[in-house]
Design an enzyme around this catalytic site. Structure first.
Site, PDB file in Angstrom:
ATOM      1  N   SER A 249       0.809  -1.223   0.000  1.00 27.41           N
ATOM      2  CA  SER A 249       0.000   0.000   0.000  1.00 27.41           C
ATOM      3  C   SER A 249       0.846   1.278   0.000  1.00 27.41           C
ATOM      4  CB  SER A 249      -0.965  -0.002   1.187  1.00 27.41           C
ATOM      5  OG  SER A 249      -1.891  -1.048   1.019  1.00 27.41           O
ATOM      6  N   THR A 292      -5.677  -2.927   7.770  1.00 20.86           N
ATOM      7  CA  THR A 292      -5.548  -4.300   7.316  1.00 20.86           C
ATOM      8  C   THR A 292      -5.474  -5.216   8.526  1.00 20.86           C
ATOM      9  OG1 THR A 292      -4.346  -5.742   5.813  1.00 20.86           O
ATOM     10  CG2 THR A 292      -3.026  -4.115   6.942  1.00 20.86           C
ATOM     11  N   LYS A 296      -9.320  -4.971  11.046  1.00 20.87           N
ATOM     12  CA  LYS A 296     -10.463  -4.559  10.219  1.00 20.87           C
ATOM     13  C   LYS A 296     -11.800  -4.574  10.977  1.00 20.87           C
ATOM     14  CE  LYS A 296      -8.763  -5.658   5.612  1.00 20.87           C
ATOM     15  NZ  LYS A 296      -9.021  -6.346   4.354  1.00 20.87           N
ATOM     16  N   ASP A 333     -12.759  -2.942   0.102  1.00 23.08           N
ATOM     17  CA  ASP A 333     -12.536  -4.330  -0.344  1.00 23.08           C
ATOM     18  C   ASP A 333     -13.741  -4.742  -1.169  1.00 23.08           C
ATOM     19  OD1 ASP A 333     -10.102  -4.784   0.838  1.00 23.08           O
ATOM     20  OD2 ASP A 333     -10.943  -5.572   2.693  1.00 23.08           O
ATOM     21  N   GLY A 359     -12.911 -12.661   6.600  1.00 16.61           N
ATOM     22  CA  GLY A 359     -13.178 -11.243   6.347  1.00 16.61           C
ATOM     23  C   GLY A 359     -13.343 -10.919   4.870  1.00 16.61           C
ATOM     24  N   ARG A 380     -14.513 -24.561   5.264  1.00 13.10           N
ATOM     25  CA  ARG A 380     -14.247 -25.781   6.036  1.00 13.10           C
ATOM     26  C   ARG A 380     -15.068 -25.830   7.314  1.00 13.10           C
ATOM     27  NH1 ARG A 380      -7.997 -24.938   8.053  1.00 13.10           N
ATOM     28  NH2 ARG A 380      -8.311 -22.921   9.046  1.00 13.10           N
ATOM     29  N   LEU A 440      -8.145 -14.235  -4.589  1.00 16.28           N
ATOM     30  CA  LEU A 440      -7.905 -12.967  -3.890  1.00 16.28           C
ATOM     31  C   LEU A 440      -6.435 -12.799  -3.513  1.00 16.28           C
ATOM     32  CD1 LEU A 440     -10.861 -12.617  -4.034  1.00 16.28           C
ATOM     33  CD2 LEU A 440     -10.990 -12.248  -1.592  1.00 16.28           C
ATOM     34  N   TYR A 442      -2.541 -12.310  -3.937  1.00 15.85           N
ATOM     35  CA  TYR A 442      -1.733 -11.689  -4.998  1.00 15.85           C
ATOM     36  C   TYR A 442      -0.233 -11.939  -4.831  1.00 15.85           C
ATOM     37  CZ  TYR A 442      -1.648  -7.908  -1.555  1.00 15.85           C
ATOM     38  OH  TYR A 442      -1.531  -7.179  -0.402  1.00 15.85           O
ATOM     39  N   GLY A 463      -5.634 -11.691  -7.687  1.00 14.30           N
ATOM     40  CA  GLY A 463      -5.925 -10.842  -6.524  1.00 14.30           C
ATOM     41  C   GLY A 463      -5.333  -9.447  -6.664  1.00 14.30           C
TER      42      GLY A 463
HETATM   43  P1  NAP Z   1      -9.441 -14.630   7.199  1.00 12.62           P
HETATM   44  O1  NAP Z   1     -10.424 -13.665   7.734  1.00 12.62           O
HETATM   45  O2  NAP Z   1      -8.424 -15.237   8.101  1.00 12.62           O
HETATM   46  O3  NAP Z   1     -10.273 -15.815   6.483  1.00 12.62           O
HETATM   47  C1  NAP Z   1      -9.633 -16.906   5.876  1.00 12.62           C
HETATM   48  C2  NAP Z   1     -10.680 -17.937   5.467  1.00 12.62           C
HETATM   49  O4  NAP Z   1      -9.961 -19.012   4.868  1.00 12.62           O
HETATM   50  C3  NAP Z   1     -11.438 -18.533   6.652  1.00 12.62           C
HETATM   51  O5  NAP Z   1     -12.703 -18.923   6.217  1.00 12.62           O
HETATM   52  C4  NAP Z   1     -10.579 -19.756   6.983  1.00 12.62           C
HETATM   53  O6  NAP Z   1     -11.281 -20.768   7.631  1.00 12.62           O
HETATM   54  C5  NAP Z   1     -10.205 -20.210   5.596  1.00 12.62           C
HETATM   55  N1  NAP Z   1      -9.007 -21.035   5.642  1.00 12.62           N
HETATM   56  C6  NAP Z   1      -7.781 -20.705   6.111  1.00 12.62           C
HETATM   57  N2  NAP Z   1      -6.931 -21.739   5.962  1.00 12.62           N
HETATM   58  C7  NAP Z   1      -7.638 -22.748   5.409  1.00 12.62           C
HETATM   59  C8  NAP Z   1      -7.320 -24.073   5.027  1.00 12.62           C
HETATM   60  N3  NAP Z   1      -6.085 -24.572   5.166  1.00 12.62           N
HETATM   61  N4  NAP Z   1      -8.295 -24.852   4.497  1.00 12.62           N
HETATM   62  C9  NAP Z   1      -9.554 -24.378   4.335  1.00 12.62           C
HETATM   63  N5  NAP Z   1      -9.916 -23.098   4.687  1.00 12.62           N
HETATM   64  C10 NAP Z   1      -8.966 -22.307   5.208  1.00 12.62           C
HETATM   65  O7  NAP Z   1      -8.592 -13.971   6.014  1.00 12.62           O
HETATM   66  P2  NAP Z   1      -9.108 -12.892   4.947  1.00 12.62           P
HETATM   67  O8  NAP Z   1      -8.821 -11.514   5.395  1.00 12.62           O
HETATM   68  O9  NAP Z   1     -10.496 -13.225   4.591  1.00 12.62           O
HETATM   69  O10 NAP Z   1      -8.129 -13.180   3.726  1.00 12.62           O
HETATM   70  C11 NAP Z   1      -8.263 -14.332   2.914  1.00 12.62           C
HETATM   71  C12 NAP Z   1      -7.337 -14.229   1.710  1.00 12.62           C
HETATM   72  O11 NAP Z   1      -7.719 -13.121   0.897  1.00 12.62           O
HETATM   73  C13 NAP Z   1      -5.888 -13.981   2.094  1.00 12.62           C
HETATM   74  O12 NAP Z   1      -5.059 -14.758   1.281  1.00 12.62           O
HETATM   75  C14 NAP Z   1      -5.671 -12.526   1.799  1.00 12.62           C
HETATM   76  O13 NAP Z   1      -4.326 -12.260   1.423  1.00 12.62           O
HETATM   77  C15 NAP Z   1      -6.600 -12.301   0.624  1.00 12.62           C
HETATM   78  N6  NAP Z   1      -7.040 -10.896   0.533  1.00 12.62           N
HETATM   79  C16 NAP Z   1      -6.734 -10.248  -0.613  1.00 12.62           C
HETATM   80  C17 NAP Z   1      -7.139  -8.940  -0.761  1.00 12.62           C
HETATM   81  C18 NAP Z   1      -6.797  -8.221  -2.035  1.00 12.62           C
HETATM   82  O14 NAP Z   1      -6.846  -6.991  -2.047  1.00 12.62           O
HETATM   83  N7  NAP Z   1      -6.478  -8.922  -3.092  1.00 12.62           N
HETATM   84  C19 NAP Z   1      -7.848  -8.284   0.254  1.00 12.62           C
HETATM   85  C20 NAP Z   1      -8.147  -8.992   1.412  1.00 12.62           C
HETATM   86  C21 NAP Z   1      -7.732 -10.317   1.533  1.00 12.62           C
HETATM   87  P3  NAP Z   1     -11.311 -20.836   9.247  1.00 12.62           P
HETATM   88  O15 NAP Z   1     -12.203 -19.726   9.678  1.00 12.62           O
HETATM   89  O16 NAP Z   1     -11.869 -22.197   9.498  1.00 12.62           O
HETATM   90  O17 NAP Z   1      -9.911 -20.677   9.705  1.00 12.62           O
END
Ligand code: NAP
Length: 506
Positions: A249, A292, A296, A333, A359, A380, A440, A442, A463
């Site tokens: 960022s 971030t 959040k 987002d 999130g 999951r 998502l 990157y 992403g």
């Molecule tokens: P988060 O709130 O921690 O959510 C992650 C999700 O993935 C949860 O549902 C989690 O399940 C699941 N998960 C994690 N490990 C897993 C596994 N081994 N098998 C199955 N499910 C699994 O994270 P987030 O903020 O949503 O971010 C998720 C992804 O999006 C990240 O890679 C992040 O870098 C990316 N992202 C990208 C952007 C962008 O601008 N491109 C913006 C935001 C996020 P549980 O709840 O059971 O742990």
């Protein structure tokens, strides 16, 4: 004009290498960026390298440069294993080689008889340095008083445990004459970047790429953060997170400020504790900040107001600081997902499967549902999937049914496949029945999932597209004008590809 000159001359490049040859190469590089350079003689591996470097310097004295020699002993936090006398010897050799300044640590000065420092044929000017690599140095107005008449400037460098401490150091230093303030550590980085604006005589930046958290390279200090050009009129923005060191960022937003010639800067705040940050935000004059992980959701409690959608999603990634200091939150987002997907797919009535229920999945699910898409959640934890599906009027899809179901788009909102686990995919090829796959993630730009999809001739969206779109929406919200999208895209893609190139080269 300050002690070391003005403008970019107040950025001091740090030249530090184990061989004379590498020191010389770094010095040549440094002088292309700034005339002020610290030569870390203590970093040279042995006396023969010091001798060789200083004799090279004598023969190749740079004109108009202000060179500051340092040969800090281990006791003062440096790498020099020799005695006080040996340190003084190398500093006097540095004077002969053309160094106008030397850095003498307080641990060395304490060992010298009073009023005898000048008998050592040292460089003409002395910077008394006080370091504390574990905490803040005592901010006592009498600090260094014993040597004030014998030195020309004083440097206070301390590890800042909190953002408030880093601000305290800047304030204290601003009250002293000819003082260099160096808040160290990653928490202290924003204050370090603003130090010149707050009156510090110098700001240090290593020539070689930064090796420790809390350091930024000379290149970034000068060209990305423009530390020497920040002033009272500079609008300050930032990003808060933990961790934050790898955030793109700052690159994204500062590139846009530079492209549009706007007097503004965007700083990375490592925030362990939201209250510490929020207490210090007015000291930085922050106009807005990105939020971030992991803040959040928690930031919502500290906002005076937020848009209805962020409240519904339960997460905010953008905060606007209003004129009266109140905080207004929103979620770009959401916009990021929409902008990235709708270029490829008419969303109304489409069927979109989201993997994950965290999130990002939540923001995506609300965005897609509002755009008229049918939302399907596969996660999951069935409870989490059910709760999210209910919130957006969608459906839960059990993993084992994916081989027989088809969608318009599949969107990965889990971290599966993110660097360093880039060889794995959250789904197998047999589970990809759709027209578009969006990841998502990157890092890497093209994940294993996207590669599998491309092999099946399915269109892919990285992403990076969401990252760019959410950042562009933030920038436009703060600046109230259109963002220079092409420059922002180019900067982020170049940085990501450079990172990947470095990772894959041995
Ligand atoms: P988060 O709130 O921690 O959510 C992650 C999700 O993935 C949860 O549902 C989690 O399940 C699941 N998960 C994690 N490990 C897993 C596994 N081994 N098998 C199955 N499910 C699994 O994270 P987030 O903020 O949503 O971010 C998720 C992804 O999006 C990240 O890679 C992040 O870098 C990316 N992202 C990208 C952007 C962008 O601008 N491109 C913006 C935001 C996020 P549980 O709840 O059971 O742990």
């Amino acid at each position: 004009m300050g002690l070391f000159g003005k403008g970019v001359a107040r950025i001091c490049a740090v030249v530090a290498a184990s061989s004379a040859r590498e020191m010389a190469a770094q010095l040549r590089h440094a002088l292309r960026e700034t005339p002020t350079v610290e030569l870390r003689l203590d970093w040279l591996a042995k006396d023969s390298e010091r001798r060789s470097f200083l004799s090279w310097l004598r023969r190749n004295r740079p004109r108009r440069a202000v060179l500051l020699a340092t040969c800090r002993r281990r006791q003062g936090g440096g790498l020099f294993a020799g005695s006080v006398q040996a340190e003084l010897h190398w500093l006097s050799q540095a004077a002969e080689a053309g160094c106008l300044w030397c850095d003498l640590e307080i641990e060395t000065l304490r060992k010298l008889p009073r009023n005898l420092i000048r008998h050592h044929s040292l460089p003409r000017h002395i910077l008394l340095s006080v370091h504390d690599f574990r905490r803040m140095p005592p901010l006592n107005p009498a600090i260094g008083a014993r040597w004030r008449d014998e030195v020309d400037a004083i440097k206070l460098a301390g590890e800042a445990p909190t953002i408030a401490d880093s601000v305290r150091l800047l304030r204290f230093a601003a009250g002293l004459r000819d003082c260099v303030a160096v808040p160290m550590g990653e928490v202290g980085l924003p204050a370090r970047l603003l130090a010149l604006r707050e009156g510090s005589a110098l700001a240090y930046a290593p020539v070689a790429s930064a090796t420790a958290p809390g350091q930024v390279s000379l290149q970034e200090m000068k060209h990305l953060y423009r530390a020497h050009a920040l002033n009272r009129h500079t609008q300050v923005f930032g990003v808060i997170g933990d961790p934050i060191a790898h955030s793109l960022s700052p690159l994204l937003h500062n590139t846009a400020f530079i492209a549009r010639k706007i007097n503004a800067v965007y700083l990375p705040f490592l925030v362990h504790n939201l209250r510490d940050f929020l207490k210090s935000a007015p000291d930085f004059g922050l106009r807005g900040f990105s939020v971030t992980l992991p803040h959040k959701q928690a930031i919502l409690r500290h906002l005076q107001d937020c848009d209805a959608l962020s409240a519904e999603i339960g997460a905010v990634n953008t905060v606007v600081v209003r004129r009266d200091g109140s905080l207004y939150g929103c979620n770009t987002d959401y916009v990021g997902v929409l902008r990235a997907l709708e270029k490829k797919l008419p969303l109304p009535k489409s069927r979109v499967l989201i993997l994950g229920a965290g999130g990002a999945a939540r923001a995506a699910a609300f965005a897609l549902s509002r755009a008229g898409a049918g939302v399907y959640i596969c996660a999951r934890r069935e409870n989490a999937a059910r709760e999210l599906a209910r919130a957006v009027g969608g459906e839960v899809v059990p993993r084992h049914t994916l081989r027989t179901q088809s969608f318009d788009a599949i969107l990965n909102a889990t971290p599966i496949g993110m660097y360093p686990h880039s060889a794995i995919s959250p789904l197998a090829p047999g589970e990809l029945h759709c027209r578009i796959v969006m990841d998502l993630i990157y890092r890497p730009e093209r994940t294993k999932l996207l590669k599998l999809a491309a092999r099946k001739r399915i269109a892919t969206v990285s992403g990076v597209e969401m990252f760019l779109a959410q950042g562009i929406a933030q920038w436009e919200l703060w600046m109230k004008r259109s963002a220079p999208e092409r420059s922002m895209r180019r900067a982020v893609l170049t940085a990501l590809r450079e990172e990947e190139r470095r990772r894959s080269s041995p």
